[in-house]
Design a protein around this motif. Sequence first.
Motif, PDB file in Angstrom:
ATOM      1  N   LEU A   1       0.838  -1.197   0.000  1.00 54.65           N
ATOM      2  CA  LEU A   1       0.000   0.000   0.000  1.00 54.65           C
ATOM      3  C   LEU A   1       0.874   1.248   0.000  1.00 54.65           C
ATOM      4  O   LEU A   1       0.594   2.211  -0.729  1.00 54.65           O
ATOM      5  CB  LEU A   1      -0.915  -0.005   1.217  1.00 54.65           C
TER       6      LEU A   1
ATOM      7  N   SER B   1      -1.806  -5.154  -3.151  1.00 54.94           N
ATOM      8  CA  SER B   1      -2.070  -4.824  -1.752  1.00 54.94           C
ATOM      9  C   SER B   1      -3.407  -5.400  -1.291  1.00 54.94           C
ATOM     10  O   SER B   1      -3.505  -5.988  -0.209  1.00 54.94           O
ATOM     11  CB  SER B   1      -2.047  -3.299  -1.562  1.00 54.94           C
ATOM     12  N   PHE B   2      -4.452  -5.253  -2.114  1.00 55.74           N
ATOM     13  CA  PHE B   2      -5.769  -5.792  -1.753  1.00 55.74           C
ATOM     14  C   PHE B   2      -5.733  -7.317  -1.676  1.00 55.74           C
ATOM     15  O   PHE B   2      -6.329  -7.917  -0.782  1.00 55.74           O
ATOM     16  CB  PHE B   2      -6.824  -5.341  -2.761  1.00 55.74           C
TER      17      PHE B   2
ATOM     18  N   TRP C   1      -8.007  -5.921   2.872  1.00 53.71           N
ATOM     19  CA  TRP C   1      -8.637  -4.661   3.225  1.00 53.71           C
ATOM     20  C   TRP C   1      -8.497  -4.313   4.708  1.00 53.71           C
ATOM     21  O   TRP C   1      -8.255  -3.145   5.053  1.00 53.71           O
ATOM     22  CB  TRP C   1     -10.106  -4.665   2.829  1.00 53.71           C
ATOM     23  N   PRO C   2      -8.631  -5.278   5.651  1.00 50.05           N
ATOM     24  CA  PRO C   2      -8.457  -4.914   7.066  1.00 50.05           C
ATOM     25  C   PRO C   2      -7.099  -4.273   7.348  1.00 50.05           C
ATOM     26  O   PRO C   2      -7.009  -3.287   8.086  1.00 50.05           O
ATOM     27  CB  PRO C   2      -8.613  -6.254   7.799  1.00 50.05           C
TER      28      PRO C   2
ATOM     29  N   ILE D   1      -5.170  -2.741   5.168  1.00 50.43           N
ATOM     30  CA  ILE D   1      -5.142  -1.449   4.473  1.00 50.43           C
ATOM     31  C   ILE D   1      -5.877  -0.398   5.292  1.00 50.43           C
ATOM     32  O   ILE D   1      -5.371   0.712   5.518  1.00 50.43           O
ATOM     33  CB  ILE D   1      -5.766  -1.585   3.068  1.00 50.43           C
ATOM     34  N   ARG D   2      -7.069  -0.752   5.766  1.00 54.73           N
ATOM     35  CA  ARG D   2      -7.867   0.194   6.556  1.00 54.73           C
ATOM     36  C   ARG D   2      -7.154   0.569   7.848  1.00 54.73           C
ATOM     37  O   ARG D   2      -7.097   1.747   8.208  1.00 54.73           O
ATOM     38  CB  ARG D   2      -9.232  -0.423   6.866  1.00 54.73           C
ATOM     39  N   GLN D   3      -6.599  -0.438   8.527  1.00 50.11           N
ATOM     40  CA  GLN D   3      -5.884  -0.161   9.769  1.00 50.11           C
ATOM     41  C   GLN D   3      -4.676   0.731   9.526  1.00 50.11           C
ATOM     42  O   GLN D   3      -4.391   1.647  10.312  1.00 50.11           O
ATOM     43  CB  GLN D   3      -5.432  -1.480  10.410  1.00 50.11           C
TER      44      GLN D   3
ATOM     45  N   LEU E   1      -4.265   2.970   7.082  1.00 50.12           N
ATOM     46  CA  LEU E   1      -4.699   4.335   6.776  1.00 50.12           C
ATOM     47  C   LEU E   1      -5.212   5.054   8.018  1.00 50.12           C
ATOM     48  O   LEU E   1      -4.980   6.255   8.193  1.00 50.12           O
ATOM     49  CB  LEU E   1      -5.794   4.296   5.702  1.00 50.12           C
ATOM     50  N   VAL E   2      -5.901   4.320   8.899  1.00 48.16           N
ATOM     51  CA  VAL E   2      -6.432   4.928  10.119  1.00 48.16           C
ATOM     52  C   VAL E   2      -5.313   5.304  11.084  1.00 48.16           C
ATOM     53  O   VAL E   2      -5.353   6.369  11.719  1.00 48.16           O
ATOM     54  CB  VAL E   2      -7.434   3.971  10.793  1.00 48.16           C
ATOM     55  N   SER E   3      -4.306   4.427  11.196  1.00 44.65           N
ATOM     56  CA  SER E   3      -3.237   4.655  12.170  1.00 44.65           C
ATOM     57  C   SER E   3      -2.137   5.570  11.646  1.00 44.65           C
ATOM     58  O   SER E   3      -1.277   6.009  12.416  1.00 44.65           O
ATOM     59  CB  SER E   3      -2.620   3.317  12.589  1.00 44.65           C
TER      60      SER E   3
END
Length: 299
Positions: free
Chosen positions: A39, A192-193, A198-199, A201-203, A205-207
């Motif tokens: 990512l 990356s996907f 996705w979990p 990737i989401r984590q 981006l959030v962190s």
Amino acid sequence: MDTSLLPFRHFLLGLAVVAVWGTNFVVIHMGLEHLPPLLFAALRFLFAALPGVFFLKRPNVPWSHLAAYGVLIGAGQFGLLFVALRGSISPGLASLVVQAQVFFTIGLSMRLSGERVQSYQWVALLFGIAGLGVILTHTDGSATPLGLVLVLLAALAWAGGNIVSRASKTTDMLPYVVWASLFSAPPLFILSFVLEGWPAIRQGLVSADAATWAAVLWQTIGNTMFGYAAWGWLLSRHPAALVTPLALLVPLFGMGASAFWLGEPLPLWKIAAALLVMSGLVIGLLYPRWKAARSAKPA
């Protein structure tokens, strides 16, 4: 301008470029603290392509060349390098090992042209292999066999990208790299996907904090925009023989920055490995130029 030495200000500019390229391995390490590697690489090339393609004219090269270069450098070189830097090899050693691209580039060029390997190139290769062997036989956590293999594959992909860019005969690398990034980001996002999910990737981006996004932007602003623009500017004004040897300093900046900022130890075996690899690079890059300059002198 064709002079025997770079003007001092131009030398400082070249030194700044290789300093950015060398210390960037530490910056990558910082970004990987939050972002998954594929990512991170995808975001690097996304921001390199956009909005750059709206301001830089597309180079007059075939789309196939841009696509090949984009995939080799994006998914190949940096995708594998970022994965390796996520715990499989230290930034300092990675900055050294990836310079094997010089040997791979020479080998691929000779394979395609049918030229025979010269004796000095065998010597250069032996020095490089000896240095890599020293790294492989030490397992203090600085490099794993997997990390070494991944970085060597990244170096091979980089060499392939070099061959493609030479075939394109482009003289301005900045728009070339920016437009090729259109073909780097999509496969990296897909990988990356598929591989990171996705979990993760989401984590990531959030962190991601300000330092993480600064590391991402530095890949675009520092490495791409400044690095390629300044390097291309120097090459347009001076012979390549004066400019390209400065790239030999990249591993020195990489290992030095990793030791200074990350506390990476520099035991004798690392210094020995660096000296062996750097000796191979010096022989491979500078010996033919020294020989040509010597033969050009009047008797």
